[in-house]
Design a protein around this motif. Structure first.
Motif, mmCIF file in Angstrom:
data_model
loop_
_atom_site.group_PDB
_atom_site.id
_atom_site.type_symbol
_atom_site.label_atom_id
_atom_site.label_comp_id
_atom_site.label_asym_id
_atom_site.label_seq_id
_atom_site.Cartn_x
_atom_site.Cartn_y
_atom_site.Cartn_z
ATOM 1 N N VAL A 23 39.666 22.834 21.031
ATOM 2 C CA VAL A 23 38.289 23.897 20.123
ATOM 3 C C VAL A 23 37.772 24.777 21.642
ATOM 4 O O VAL A 23 37.267 23.953 22.257
ATOM 5 N N VAL A 24 38.298 26.915 21.556
ATOM 6 C CA VAL A 24 36.863 27.051 22.132
ATOM 7 C C VAL A 24 35.456 27.467 21.789
ATOM 8 O O VAL A 24 35.359 27.782 20.242
ATOM 9 N N PRO A 63 42.038 18.400 28.067
ATOM 10 C CA PRO A 63 42.598 17.015 28.245
ATOM 11 C C PRO A 63 42.270 16.471 29.652
ATOM 12 O O PRO A 63 42.473 16.924 30.613
ATOM 13 N N LYS A 64 41.968 14.950 29.670
ATOM 14 C CA LYS A 64 41.615 13.966 30.641
ATOM 15 C C LYS A 64 40.681 14.836 32.083
ATOM 16 O O LYS A 64 40.573 14.379 33.401
ATOM 17 N N ARG A 65 40.273 16.094 31.284
ATOM 18 C CA ARG A 65 38.854 16.798 32.262
ATOM 19 C C ARG A 65 37.660 16.349 31.484
ATOM 20 O O ARG A 65 36.836 16.873 31.732
ATOM 21 N N GLY A 66 37.187 16.790 29.761
ATOM 22 C CA GLY A 66 36.391 16.580 29.231
ATOM 23 C C GLY A 66 36.371 18.561 29.505
ATOM 24 O O GLY A 66 36.867 18.886 29.199
ATOM 25 N N GLY A 81 43.843 33.623 30.316
ATOM 26 C CA GLY A 81 43.398 32.821 31.375
ATOM 27 C C GLY A 81 41.807 32.574 31.876
ATOM 28 O O GLY A 81 41.351 33.818 31.560
ATOM 29 N N ALA A 82 41.392 32.008 31.898
ATOM 30 C CA ALA A 82 40.187 31.541 32.331
ATOM 31 C C ALA A 82 40.774 30.746 33.391
ATOM 32 O O ALA A 82 41.189 29.814 34.063
ATOM 33 N N LYS A 83 39.128 31.030 34.291
ATOM 34 C CA LYS A 83 38.728 30.342 36.169
ATOM 35 C C LYS A 83 37.898 29.490 35.303
ATOM 36 O O LYS A 83 36.490 29.489 34.931
ATOM 37 N N ILE A 84 37.362 27.948 35.555
ATOM 38 C CA ILE A 84 37.262 26.715 35.600
ATOM 39 C C ILE A 84 36.062 26.911 36.200
ATOM 40 O O ILE A 84 35.798 26.826 37.709
ATOM 41 N N LEU A 85 34.503 26.966 35.337
ATOM 42 C CA LEU A 85 33.451 27.141 36.785
ATOM 43 C C LEU A 85 33.338 25.826 36.639
ATOM 44 O O LEU A 85 31.647 25.822 37.392
ATOM 45 N N GLY A 86 33.357 25.003 36.064
ATOM 46 C CA GLY A 86 31.821 23.748 36.482
ATOM 47 C C GLY A 86 31.994 23.037 34.961
ATOM 48 O O GLY A 86 32.992 23.486 33.849
ATOM 49 N N GLU A 87 31.762 21.542 35.311
ATOM 50 C CA GLU A 87 31.577 20.591 34.333
ATOM 51 C C GLU A 87 30.269 20.456 32.924
ATOM 52 O O GLU A 87 28.969 21.875 33.634
ATOM 53 N N VAL A 88 30.413 21.071 31.644
ATOM 54 C CA VAL A 88 29.056 20.686 30.665
ATOM 55 C C VAL A 88 28.637 19.635 31.455
ATOM 56 O O VAL A 88 29.111 18.491 31.020
#
Length: 88
Positions: A23-24, A63-66, A81-88
């Motif tokens: 879910v986004v 998956p496997k990252r949260g 396509g998306a760039k990961i900025l960081g964990e929430v």
């Protein structure tokens, strides 16, 4: 005499092909069904039930990252396509 242009190769992190439903959170109060197709250390490719604009910031559970924050870097129809900025 024609000049040759040297091609610049920019290595990308390896991608892992997956097929995972998630879910986004689009940041506007909507939770959108989506499917992730590939993931790398720095980003992922997915498709969503709504078209998302380039530059939008989203939150998605990988998956496997949260949960991570990500920025939409490209979009073609419902695929993006998306760039990961960081964990929430």
């Amino acid at each position: 005499m024609a000049t040759q242009q040297k091609k610049i190769f920019v290595p990308r992190p390896p991608r892992q092909w997956i097929n995972a439903e998630t879910v986004v959170d689009d940041g506007n109060g909507r939770l959108l069904d989506s499917r992730i197709w590939n993931i790398s250390k720095g980003g992922f490719m997915a498709e969503c039930e709504e078209k998302l604009p380039i530059g939008a910031h989203i939150v998605v559970e990988l998956p496997k990252r949260g949960k991570v924050r990500a920025e939409i870097r490209w979009a073609v129809g419902w695929r993006f396509g998306a760039k990961i900025l960081g964990e929430v």
